[in-house]
Motif scaffolding. Structure first.
Motif, PDB file in Angstrom:
ATOM      1  N   PRO A  43      -5.224  76.516 -11.496  1.00  0.00           N
ATOM      2  CA  PRO A  43      -4.430  77.551 -10.898  1.00  0.00           C
ATOM      3  C   PRO A  43      -4.284  78.603 -12.197  1.00  0.00           C
ATOM      4  N   GLU A  44      -4.313  78.464 -13.001  1.00  0.00           N
ATOM      5  CA  GLU A  44      -4.162  79.311 -14.266  1.00  0.00           C
ATOM      6  C   GLU A  44      -5.385  80.067 -14.713  1.00  0.00           C
ATOM      7  N   SER A  45      -6.580  79.749 -14.482  1.00  0.00           N
ATOM      8  CA  SER A  45      -7.788  80.596 -14.735  1.00  0.00           C
ATOM      9  C   SER A  45      -7.668  81.798 -14.093  1.00  0.00           C
ATOM     10  N   VAL A  46      -8.582  82.461 -14.891  1.00  0.00           N
ATOM     11  CA  VAL A  46      -8.891  83.897 -14.550  1.00  0.00           C
ATOM     12  C   VAL A  46      -9.470  84.090 -13.121  1.00  0.00           C
ATOM     13  N   LEU A 102      -8.159  85.784  -7.372  1.00  0.00           N
ATOM     14  CA  LEU A 102      -8.238  85.696  -5.891  1.00  0.00           C
ATOM     15  C   LEU A 102      -6.919  85.650  -5.414  1.00  0.00           C
ATOM     16  N   ALA A 103      -5.788  85.084  -6.180  1.00  0.00           N
ATOM     17  CA  ALA A 103      -4.644  85.091  -5.609  1.00  0.00           C
ATOM     18  C   ALA A 103      -3.990  86.369  -5.833  1.00  0.00           C
ATOM     19  N   SER A 104      -4.120  87.092  -6.890  1.00  0.00           N
ATOM     20  CA  SER A 104      -3.233  88.323  -6.976  1.00  0.00           C
ATOM     21  C   SER A 104      -4.076  89.390  -7.614  1.00  0.00           C
ATOM     22  N   PRO A 105      -4.966  89.985  -6.422  1.00  0.00           N
ATOM     23  CA  PRO A 105      -5.643  90.756  -6.573  1.00  0.00           C
ATOM     24  C   PRO A 105      -5.380  92.415  -7.408  1.00  0.00           C
ATOM     25  N   PHE A 160       0.030  83.168  -3.369  1.00  0.00           N
ATOM     26  CA  PHE A 160      -0.890  84.203  -3.317  1.00  0.00           C
ATOM     27  C   PHE A 160      -0.497  85.580  -2.409  1.00  0.00           C
ATOM     28  N   HIS A 161      -1.066  86.675  -2.763  1.00  0.00           N
ATOM     29  CA  HIS A 161      -0.580  87.871  -2.207  1.00  0.00           C
ATOM     30  C   HIS A 161      -0.875  87.924  -1.009  1.00  0.00           C
ATOM     31  N   PRO A 162      -0.339  88.405   0.106  1.00  0.00           N
ATOM     32  CA  PRO A 162      -0.624  88.494   1.797  1.00  0.00           C
ATOM     33  C   PRO A 162      -1.896  89.257   1.807  1.00  0.00           C
ATOM     34  N   ARG A 163      -2.295  90.047   1.252  1.00  0.00           N
ATOM     35  CA  ARG A 163      -3.555  90.596   1.393  1.00  0.00           C
ATOM     36  C   ARG A 163      -4.800  90.237   0.361  1.00  0.00           C
ATOM     37  N   SER A 164      -4.499  89.043   0.059  1.00  0.00           N
ATOM     38  CA  SER A 164      -5.724  88.540  -0.757  1.00  0.00           C
ATOM     39  C   SER A 164      -6.847  87.800   0.010  1.00  0.00           C
ATOM     40  N   VAL A 165      -7.725  87.411  -0.717  1.00  0.00           N
ATOM     41  CA  VAL A 165      -8.652  86.703   0.082  1.00  0.00           C
ATOM     42  C   VAL A 165      -8.093  85.365   0.412  1.00  0.00           C
ATOM     43  N   LEU A 166      -7.298  84.551  -0.428  1.00  0.00           N
ATOM     44  CA  LEU A 166      -6.973  83.578   0.205  1.00  0.00           C
ATOM     45  C   LEU A 166      -6.113  83.339   1.065  1.00  0.00           C
ATOM     46  N   ASP A 167      -5.189  84.755   1.553  1.00  0.00           N
ATOM     47  CA  ASP A 167      -4.386  84.499   2.519  1.00  0.00           C
ATOM     48  C   ASP A 167      -5.438  84.522   4.013  1.00  0.00           C
ATOM     49  N   ALA A 168      -6.343  85.426   3.763  1.00  0.00           N
ATOM     50  CA  ALA A 168      -7.592  85.263   5.013  1.00  0.00           C
ATOM     51  C   ALA A 168      -8.044  84.027   5.004  1.00  0.00           C
ATOM     52  N   TRP A 228     -13.415  88.307  -5.614  1.00  0.00           N
ATOM     53  CA  TRP A 228     -12.379  88.215  -6.719  1.00  0.00           C
ATOM     54  C   TRP A 228     -11.932  89.576  -6.880  1.00  0.00           C
ATOM     55  N   HIS A 229     -10.391  89.602  -7.016  1.00  0.00           N
ATOM     56  CA  HIS A 229      -9.833  90.809  -7.081  1.00  0.00           C
ATOM     57  C   HIS A 229      -9.973  91.914  -5.987  1.00  0.00           C
ATOM     58  N   HIS A 230     -10.040  91.380  -5.071  1.00  0.00           N
ATOM     59  CA  HIS A 230     -10.375  92.131  -3.498  1.00  0.00           C
ATOM     60  C   HIS A 230      -9.328  92.062  -2.637  1.00  0.00           C
ATOM     61  N   SER A 231      -8.637  93.239  -2.468  1.00  0.00           N
ATOM     62  CA  SER A 231      -7.456  93.082  -1.548  1.00  0.00           C
ATOM     63  C   SER A 231      -8.042  93.723  -0.093  1.00  0.00           C
ATOM     64  N   ILE A 232      -7.530  92.891   0.703  1.00  0.00           N
ATOM     65  CA  ILE A 232      -8.007  93.363   2.122  1.00  0.00           C
ATOM     66  C   ILE A 232      -7.122  94.193   2.942  1.00  0.00           C
ATOM     67  N   ILE A 233      -7.419  95.493   2.898  1.00  0.00           N
ATOM     68  CA  ILE A 233      -6.379  96.541   3.290  1.00  0.00           C
ATOM     69  C   ILE A 233      -5.960  96.214   4.668  1.00  0.00           C
ATOM     70  N   ASP A 234      -6.979  95.980   5.587  1.00  0.00           N
ATOM     71  CA  ASP A 234      -6.568  96.129   6.995  1.00  0.00           C
ATOM     72  C   ASP A 234      -6.475  94.577   7.336  1.00  0.00           C
ATOM     73  N   ALA A 235      -5.711  93.896   6.568  1.00  0.00           N
ATOM     74  CA  ALA A 235      -5.396  92.557   6.896  1.00  0.00           C
ATOM     75  C   ALA A 235      -4.684  92.033   8.144  1.00  0.00           C
TER      76      ALA A 235
END
Length: 297
Positions: free
Chosen positions: A278-281, A286-289, A243-251, A218-225
């Motif tokens: 989708p609006e949950s904390v 996950l989507a926007s770390p 979702f953000h391209p470096r989010s866990v969801l992208d992985a 949760w709230h983790h960005s994968i820097i070397d994605a």
């Protein structure tokens, strides 16, 4: 230096910071089992400005609310165990097949010149030899011979050796093997995009390791994605939203693409998304770390 606190003192500290705790005894039991400092990694996102020295919780924040996010993250890690295992087995199978059919099943994969290694990195063949040397599996020991007192695996077929490699060593083998062309061969065998494939595998290793070590997703960005293909990302977004391209969801979208194309399972993202609004904390984390200094969770 920060003092060491007992569990009861940890509960009291959170209470003085305006965290609403309905059952202090239950809170203490939870912290004793899960570690206050692990829990605080989640709690910081509910504090006013922890990086600025204001550790008070935002008005109305409850212990149960943070615990809910913590437990949802734990459930996500558990849910990813099977698809990650399926992906790892796929990669072992198709890597062994690509090496055996293109370069031969014996010897070549144990030659240093087979790998394109960076000057300042451990040679890939050294990592491979270390992994198979410490293996106690019968299918490895059966082929182990001694030459001049040192282990010799020249008769060990690649399909047996590949099972002894750690996921990290396997990833390096894919990335650097056959003059860096092995990644293309494995991707072709799996029916996935060749562009950036080795980096996608590296991301899966990273994700597997975070799950194995109970690290926060949760709230983790994968820097070397690794670069998830645009068509894979777009397909996932149509199903679960942005979702953000470096989010866990992208992985996870990249993981889903691999196991579905390899016919090794069903996609994980739709199931995970179905458990959270989708609006949950939790889902937004996950989507926007973000980092804790941006307190908009």
């Amino acid at each position: 230096m920060k003092p060491s606190l007992t569990v009861d003192q940890q509960v009291a500290l959170m209470s003085t910071r305006n965290l609403a705790i309905a059952d202090e005894a239950e809170c203490a039991r939870f912290l004793a089992a899960n570690n206050y400092y692990r829990f605080s990694g989640y709690a910081r996102y509910f504090q006013i400005a922890p990086h600025g020295g204001d550790d008070d919780f935002r008005p109305g924040t409850t212990f149960d609310e943070i615990r809910g996010v913590y437990e949802a993250d734990e459930a996500l890690r558990t849910a990813l165990v099977k698809p990650l295992a399926s992906a790892e087995l796929l990669l072992r199978t198709h890597t062994a097949s690509a090496i055996a059919h293109i370069h031969g099943p014996y010897g070549r994969y144990l030659e240093q010149r087979f790998y394109t290694d960076a000057v300042d990195r451990e040679p890939t063949v050294d990592a491979i030899l270390r992994d198979i040397t410490r293996s106690r599996e019968r299918h490895v020991l059966h082929f182990r011979t001694a030459a001049d007192g040192a282990p010799d695996f020249r008769d060990l077929p690649v399909w047996s050796a590949i099972e002894a490699l750690s996921f990290g060593t396997l990833s390096r083998c894919i990335e650097r093997g056959a003059g860096a062309s092995l990644a293309d061969d494995v991707a072709t065998s799996l029916g996935v995009a060749k562009a950036g494939f080795a980096y996608r595998v590296r991301t899966l290793v990273y994700l597997r390791n975070r799950c194995a070590h109970h690290s926060r997703l949760w709230h983790h960005s994968i820097i070397d994605a690794g670069p998830t293909p645009n068509n894979v990302r777009a397909k996932a977004k149509r199903k679960i939203g942005q979702f953000h391209p470096r989010s866990v969801l992208d992985a996870i979208a990249s993981l889903d693409d691999l196991i579905v194309r390899g016919q090794a399972g069903v996609p994980a993202l739709p199931h995970i998304a179905g458990q959270h609004r989708p609006e949950s904390v939790f889902w937004q984390g996950l989507a926007s770390p973000r980092t804790p200094d941006d307190h908009r969770v």
